[in-house]
Motif scaffolding. Structure first.
Motif, PDB file in Angstrom:
ATOM      1  N   ILE A  63       0.970  -1.291   0.130  1.00 57.84           N
ATOM      2  CA  ILE A  63      -0.082   0.000   0.023  1.00 57.84           C
ATOM      3  C   ILE A  63       0.627   1.298   0.078  1.00 57.84           C
ATOM      4  CG2 ILE A  63      -0.295   0.282   2.473  1.00 57.84           C
ATOM      5  CD1 ILE A  63      -3.433   0.864   1.589  1.00 57.84           C
ATOM      6  N   ASN A  64       2.150   1.196   0.233  1.00 60.39           N
ATOM      7  CA  ASN A  64       2.954   2.365   0.479  1.00 60.39           C
ATOM      8  C   ASN A  64       3.250   2.843  -0.942  1.00 60.39           C
ATOM      9  OD1 ASN A  64       3.600   2.400   3.238  1.00 60.39           O
ATOM     10  ND2 ASN A  64       5.066   0.693   3.184  1.00 60.39           N
ATOM     11  N   ILE A  65       3.118   1.907  -2.019  1.00 64.52           N
ATOM     12  CA  ILE A  65       3.153   2.658  -3.377  1.00 64.52           C
ATOM     13  C   ILE A  65       2.241   3.737  -3.884  1.00 64.52           C
ATOM     14  CG2 ILE A  65       1.698   0.989  -4.542  1.00 64.52           C
ATOM     15  CD1 ILE A  65       4.018   0.974  -6.773  1.00 64.52           C
ATOM     16  N   LEU A  66       1.098   3.968  -2.711  1.00 60.78           N
ATOM     17  CA  LEU A  66       0.232   4.924  -3.029  1.00 60.78           C
ATOM     18  C   LEU A  66       0.649   6.119  -2.553  1.00 60.78           C
ATOM     19  CD1 LEU A  66      -2.926   3.079  -2.333  1.00 60.78           C
ATOM     20  CD2 LEU A  66      -2.065   3.640  -4.483  1.00 60.78           C
ATOM     21  N   SER A  67       1.630   6.276  -2.015  1.00 60.75           N
ATOM     22  CA  SER A  67       2.449   7.551  -1.634  1.00 60.75           C
ATOM     23  C   SER A  67       2.909   8.656  -2.450  1.00 60.75           C
ATOM     24  CB  SER A  67       3.559   7.258  -0.401  1.00 60.75           C
ATOM     25  OG  SER A  67       4.183   8.410  -0.370  1.00 60.75           O
ATOM     26  N   SER A  68       2.179   9.763  -2.536  1.00 59.65           N
ATOM     27  CA  SER A  68       2.580  10.622  -3.697  1.00 59.65           C
ATOM     28  C   SER A  68       3.657  11.563  -3.232  1.00 59.65           C
ATOM     29  CB  SER A  68       1.363  11.513  -3.977  1.00 59.65           C
ATOM     30  OG  SER A  68       0.842  12.312  -2.735  1.00 59.65           O
ATOM     31  N   ARG A  69       4.157  11.270  -1.974  1.00 56.33           N
ATOM     32  CA  ARG A  69       5.434  12.007  -1.658  1.00 56.33           C
ATOM     33  C   ARG A  69       6.634  11.405  -1.743  1.00 56.33           C
ATOM     34  NH1 ARG A  69       2.513  12.859   4.215  1.00 56.33           N
ATOM     35  NH2 ARG A  69       0.917  14.597   3.311  1.00 56.33           N
ATOM     36  N   GLU A  70       6.761   9.920  -2.087  1.00 63.84           N
ATOM     37  CA  GLU A  70       7.845   9.446  -2.336  1.00 63.84           C
ATOM     38  C   GLU A  70       8.273   9.206  -3.873  1.00 63.84           C
ATOM     39  OE1 GLU A  70      10.017   8.151  -0.110  1.00 63.84           O
ATOM     40  OE2 GLU A  70       8.870   8.854   1.629  1.00 63.84           O
ATOM     41  N   GLU A  71       9.175  10.002  -4.491  1.00 64.16           N
ATOM     42  CA  GLU A  71       9.515   9.807  -5.826  1.00 64.16           C
ATOM     43  C   GLU A  71       9.862   8.465  -6.320  1.00 64.16           C
ATOM     44  OE1 GLU A  71      12.679  11.740  -8.828  1.00 64.16           O
ATOM     45  OE2 GLU A  71      12.059  12.886  -7.476  1.00 64.16           O
ATOM     46  N   GLU A  72      10.139   7.513  -5.362  1.00 63.42           N
ATOM     47  CA  GLU A  72      10.562   6.286  -5.727  1.00 63.42           C
ATOM     48  C   GLU A  72       9.430   5.499  -5.855  1.00 63.42           C
ATOM     49  OE1 GLU A  72      11.689   2.291  -2.781  1.00 63.42           O
ATOM     50  OE2 GLU A  72      12.216   4.174  -2.291  1.00 63.42           O
ATOM     51  N   TYR A  73       8.271   5.596  -5.073  1.00 63.66           N
ATOM     52  CA  TYR A  73       7.132   5.009  -5.406  1.00 63.66           C
ATOM     53  C   TYR A  73       6.228   5.543  -6.663  1.00 63.66           C
ATOM     54  CZ  TYR A  73       7.305   3.109  -0.570  1.00 63.66           C
ATOM     55  OH  TYR A  73       7.919   2.372   0.486  1.00 63.66           O
ATOM     56  N   GLU A  74       6.602   7.012  -6.843  1.00 61.05           N
ATOM     57  CA  GLU A  74       5.934   7.436  -8.423  1.00 61.05           C
ATOM     58  C   GLU A  74       6.514   6.768  -9.313  1.00 61.05           C
ATOM     59  OE1 GLU A  74       5.385  11.413  -8.980  1.00 61.05           O
ATOM     60  OE2 GLU A  74       5.095  11.949  -6.904  1.00 61.05           O
ATOM     61  N   ASP A  75       7.869   6.776  -9.308  1.00 58.28           N
ATOM     62  CA  ASP A  75       8.480   6.058 -10.524  1.00 58.28           C
ATOM     63  C   ASP A  75       8.104   4.584 -10.667  1.00 58.28           C
ATOM     64  OD1 ASP A  75      10.118   8.485 -10.752  1.00 58.28           O
ATOM     65  OD2 ASP A  75      11.757   7.659  -9.830  1.00 58.28           O
ATOM     66  N   GLN A  76       7.872   3.826  -9.602  1.00 55.84           N
ATOM     67  CA  GLN A  76       7.732   2.713  -9.804  1.00 55.84           C
ATOM     68  C   GLN A  76       6.153   2.368 -10.295  1.00 55.84           C
ATOM     69  OE1 GLN A  76       7.959   0.766  -5.979  1.00 55.84           O
ATOM     70  NE2 GLN A  76       8.263  -1.343  -6.743  1.00 55.84           N
ATOM     71  N   ARG A  77       5.296   3.122  -9.744  1.00 58.12           N
ATOM     72  CA  ARG A  77       3.884   2.920 -10.468  1.00 58.12           C
ATOM     73  C   ARG A  77       3.777   3.680 -11.787  1.00 58.12           C
ATOM     74  NH1 ARG A  77       2.062   6.470  -5.727  1.00 58.12           N
ATOM     75  NH2 ARG A  77       2.346   8.394  -7.103  1.00 58.12           N
ATOM     76  N   THR A  78       4.675   4.228 -12.170  1.00 58.79           N
ATOM     77  CA  THR A  78       4.794   4.657 -13.416  1.00 58.79           C
ATOM     78  C   THR A  78       5.223   3.880 -14.592  1.00 58.79           C
ATOM     79  OG1 THR A  78       5.081   7.302 -13.158  1.00 58.79           O
ATOM     80  CG2 THR A  78       5.652   6.652 -15.162  1.00 58.79           C
ATOM     81  N   GLN A  79       6.424   3.217 -14.014  1.00 57.79           N
ATOM     82  CA  GLN A  79       7.093   2.049 -14.687  1.00 57.79           C
ATOM     83  C   GLN A  79       6.185   0.757 -14.921  1.00 57.79           C
ATOM     84  OE1 GLN A  79      10.528   0.495 -13.155  1.00 57.79           O
ATOM     85  NE2 GLN A  79      10.872  -0.851 -14.682  1.00 57.79           N
ATOM     86  N   ILE A  80       5.383   0.376 -13.848  1.00 57.56           N
ATOM     87  CA  ILE A  80       4.383  -0.714 -14.056  1.00 57.56           C
ATOM     88  C   ILE A  80       3.228  -0.578 -15.035  1.00 57.56           C
ATOM     89  CG2 ILE A  80       2.652  -1.858 -12.736  1.00 57.56           C
ATOM     90  CD1 ILE A  80       4.619  -1.577 -10.293  1.00 57.56           C
ATOM     91  N   PHE A  81       2.842   0.746 -14.779  1.00 58.80           N
ATOM     92  CA  PHE A  81       1.797   1.008 -15.986  1.00 58.80           C
ATOM     93  C   PHE A  81       2.415   1.296 -17.339  1.00 58.80           C
ATOM     94  CE2 PHE A  81      -0.674   4.192 -18.606  1.00 58.80           C
ATOM     95  CZ  PHE A  81      -1.855   3.615 -18.288  1.00 58.80           C
ATOM     96  N   GLU A  82       3.333   1.702 -17.555  1.00 57.87           N
ATOM     97  CA  GLU A  82       4.118   1.996 -18.930  1.00 57.87           C
ATOM     98  C   GLU A  82       4.020   0.567 -19.479  1.00 57.87           C
ATOM     99  OE1 GLU A  82       6.446   5.962 -18.483  1.00 57.87           O
ATOM    100  OE2 GLU A  82       7.469   4.175 -17.970  1.00 57.87           O
TER     101      GLU A  82
END
Length: 156
Positions: free
Chosen positions: A88-107
């Motif tokens: 659930i931590n991947i939903l954090s919008s404050r962590e750039e690492e999580y944003e990168d991970q979400r973006t990569q998965i979607f792409e």
């Protein structure tokens, strides 16, 4: 990685442009965002996640995630990330690492879906008609389990 933008693989750029409705194409989608969300849904359904490799720098250039949010499709990026890594931590919008991970998965799922579309649409003159046939075929192929993503909602 530019987490605030969704990139398109260079080898799929022409397909993505062709899927847009215009006077020169028979594409069924109005925006690049819609193309990418549909492709990601197709990739998810077929469990096809493909790394991007070289990305398109020109049209379609990387798509700002604000465009996804303005059309109400930003949640699919977050939910897909959470489902994929089970954290659930991947939903954090404050962590750039999580944003990168979400973006990569979607792409990567969108790229997998675009790869499927490339094969399905090969030789097609009218992409809208061929996509409709693909969706109808999927709908009739089997009874969908409750866990499967239902692509038939894209039928109008």
């Amino acid at each position: 990685m530019a987490a605030n933008r969704i990139r398109v693989a260079k080898d799929k750029a022409e397909l993505v442009k062709a899927l847009l409705a215009s006077k020169d194409t028979t594409g069924p989608f109005q925006t690049f965002v819609e193309v990418m969300v549909f492709a990601a849904a197709l990739g998810i359904k077929n469990k096809k996640r493909v790394p991007l490799g070289e990305t398109s720098k020109r049209e379609p250039s990387p798509i700002p995630q604000e465009n996804f949010a303005s059309l109400g499709h930003d949640l699919i990026i977050k939910l897909l990330g959470m489902t994929e890594i089970q954290d659930i931590n991947i939903l954090s919008s404050r962590e750039e690492e999580y944003e990168d991970q979400r973006t990569q998965i979607f792409e990567e799922y969108a790229n997998g879906g675009l790869e499927i579309l490339q094969n399905e649409l090969r030789g097609a003159v009218d992409y809208s008609e061929r996509l409709l046939l693909v969706l109808i075929s999927e709908r009739g192929n089997k009874e969908q389990s409750e866990e499967e993503f239902d692509l038939s909602k894209f039928l109008t």
